[in-house]
Write a protein that holds these residues in place. Sequence first.
Motif, PDB file in Angstrom:
ATOM      1  N   GLY A 239      49.968 -53.120  56.575  1.00 46.57           N
ATOM      2  CA  GLY A 239      50.975 -54.143  56.304  1.00 46.57           C
ATOM      3  C   GLY A 239      52.302 -53.845  56.978  1.00 46.57           C
ATOM      4  O   GLY A 239      52.944 -54.737  57.545  1.00 46.57           O
ATOM      5  N   GLU A 255      50.105 -62.977  61.709  1.00 48.82           N
ATOM      6  CA  GLU A 255      49.120 -63.163  60.654  1.00 48.82           C
ATOM      7  C   GLU A 255      48.327 -64.447  60.889  1.00 48.82           C
ATOM      8  O   GLU A 255      48.800 -65.360  61.570  1.00 48.82           O
ATOM      9  CB  GLU A 255      49.823 -63.248  59.297  1.00 48.82           C
ATOM     10  CG  GLU A 255      50.479 -61.960  58.864  1.00 48.82           C
ATOM     11  CD  GLU A 255      51.009 -62.013  57.449  1.00 48.82           C
ATOM     12  OE1 GLU A 255      51.344 -60.940  56.919  1.00 48.82           O
ATOM     13  OE2 GLU A 255      51.085 -63.121  56.863  1.00 48.82           O
ATOM     14  N   LEU A 275      51.329 -62.038  54.056  1.00 45.17           N
ATOM     15  CA  LEU A 275      50.200 -61.190  53.672  1.00 45.17           C
ATOM     16  C   LEU A 275      50.597 -59.719  53.766  1.00 45.17           C
ATOM     17  O   LEU A 275      50.335 -58.927  52.849  1.00 45.17           O
ATOM     18  CB  LEU A 275      48.983 -61.472  54.552  1.00 45.17           C
ATOM     19  CG  LEU A 275      48.417 -62.896  54.500  1.00 45.17           C
ATOM     20  CD1 LEU A 275      47.227 -63.025  55.442  1.00 45.17           C
ATOM     21  CD2 LEU A 275      48.014 -63.265  53.080  1.00 45.17           C
ATOM     22  N   ALA A 276      51.233 -59.356  54.884  1.00 37.58           N
ATOM     23  CA  ALA A 276      51.697 -57.980  55.046  1.00 37.58           C
ATOM     24  C   ALA A 276      52.715 -57.620  53.976  1.00 37.58           C
ATOM     25  O   ALA A 276      52.708 -56.502  53.444  1.00 37.58           O
ATOM     26  CB  ALA A 276      52.294 -57.798  56.439  1.00 37.58           C
ATOM     27  N   THR A 329      43.721 -58.995  50.137  1.00 38.56           N
ATOM     28  CA  THR A 329      44.702 -59.551  51.071  1.00 38.56           C
ATOM     29  C   THR A 329      44.554 -58.923  52.449  1.00 38.56           C
ATOM     30  O   THR A 329      44.665 -59.608  53.477  1.00 38.56           O
ATOM     31  CB  THR A 329      46.122 -59.336  50.534  1.00 38.56           C
ATOM     32  OG1 THR A 329      46.208 -59.853  49.196  1.00 38.56           O
ATOM     33  CG2 THR A 329      47.153 -60.039  51.396  1.00 38.56           C
ATOM     34  N   LEU A 333      43.956 -60.582  56.070  1.00 43.87           N
ATOM     35  CA  LEU A 333      44.897 -60.330  57.158  1.00 43.87           C
ATOM     36  C   LEU A 333      44.193 -59.803  58.404  1.00 43.87           C
ATOM     37  O   LEU A 333      44.369 -60.336  59.506  1.00 43.87           O
ATOM     38  CB  LEU A 333      45.951 -59.324  56.690  1.00 43.87           C
ATOM     39  CG  LEU A 333      46.893 -58.759  57.758  1.00 43.87           C
ATOM     40  CD1 LEU A 333      47.714 -59.861  58.403  1.00 43.87           C
ATOM     41  CD2 LEU A 333      47.799 -57.695  57.157  1.00 43.87           C
ATOM     42  N   LEU A 337      43.779 -61.586  62.123  1.00 42.58           N
ATOM     43  CA  LEU A 337      44.987 -61.142  62.831  1.00 42.58           C
ATOM     44  C   LEU A 337      44.997 -61.644  64.274  1.00 42.58           C
ATOM     45  O   LEU A 337      44.024 -61.490  65.009  1.00 42.58           O
ATOM     46  CB  LEU A 337      45.065 -59.611  62.821  1.00 42.58           C
ATOM     47  CG  LEU A 337      46.361 -59.020  63.378  1.00 42.58           C
ATOM     48  CD1 LEU A 337      47.537 -59.331  62.469  1.00 42.58           C
ATOM     49  CD2 LEU A 337      46.211 -57.502  63.567  1.00 42.58           C
TER      50      LEU A 337
END
Length: 387
Positions: A239, A255, A275-276, A329, A333, A337
């Motif tokens: 993240g 993302e 998300l990160a 999550t 992600l 990505l």
Amino acid sequence: MTDGLLSPVRAGTAAETATADEAWLRALLDAETALARAQERLGVLPPGAAEEVARAARAITDPAELAVRARGAGNPVVAIAADLRAAAPHAHHGSTSQDIVDTAAMLVASRTRALILADLDRTCAALADLAERHRTTPMAGRTLGQQAMPTTFGLKAAGWLLGCLQARRRLAAVALPVQLGGAAGTMAGYGDRALELLPLYAEETGLEEPVLPWHTVRTPVVELGAALAQAAGALGKIGTDVLLLAQSEVGEAAEPAAPGRGGSSAMPHKRNPVLATMIRSAALQVPAQASVLLAAAGGAAHERPAGEWHAEWQPLRDCLRLTGGAAATAAELTGGLEVFPDRMKENLDRLLATLGEHGADPGTGPAPALVDRALAAWRAEGGTAAS
């Protein structure tokens, strides 16, 4: 009812459901029912007693009411046992509250761990794909926040992969045993065949058989908390890096897009790396929660903790559901990505120009071979490509 309004990283996830009050109540009742089944198999309880307990357990459905009643004894099992015995006199035979709460905690942990491991597998598969596809994709390596020397994005992804793989391995290896000690950890209340009951109880619950009762030897809880903190940290590293790569001035990754994701209430032009951000929020919280588990282990006095055991319950739940939310999550992600090699090259060209002025070697060395080593380690542990 949920309390996830201020914790979006876990809100609506499978891990949240698996650690909710309803799930804990089910685990407490499962622990009681499994004990009756094991005792009936051993001949300690008469035929049909376990089914009576199971039927009585199905009638207990209100965790909020039990929570209020728990104030009278400091834990919910006293109220549960009273309700069970009203309908099934053989319920809770020989047991103490901590046997049931600890066994239930291990059941909740086992069920939630399965969800976390599955999401870690999804994350590892996505990272392995990124590492392989970008094995030789050049980019600027950064140390202390500054451009340093060239590397490859594949090597960065391989580092993420190895961190998650190691965390998964540790979490999967944590022993989750039943608890069966009785009033003072001697198992005396379980009768002359107490030691024969122990493996049967483990079998009925699907948990492991401990060597000794662990009322005040809290190794299972400590090891679980530490493993969850390691997993959250490995995900938090991803993240953090994605957050920095997605900065407007860097623009090397983004993302996965989704309707409504990344919006700002004041700046509609922004696409925030939410998300990160959520993963990092969990990674920052889990070690603090795990520290309570470590502190409680050292203060568990004599044969029954007074406060330390009780202090574990909420931090353990938070460790499970925050790590579970972070893992779910992270799988989303990493699976979507976006990587921008052209932008990486543009940023790298500026670094290469600076290095050239100093006569430095601009190569990436054996970075692709290092990627291969990480992929080999992942495959050796059963890793397969993302579907």
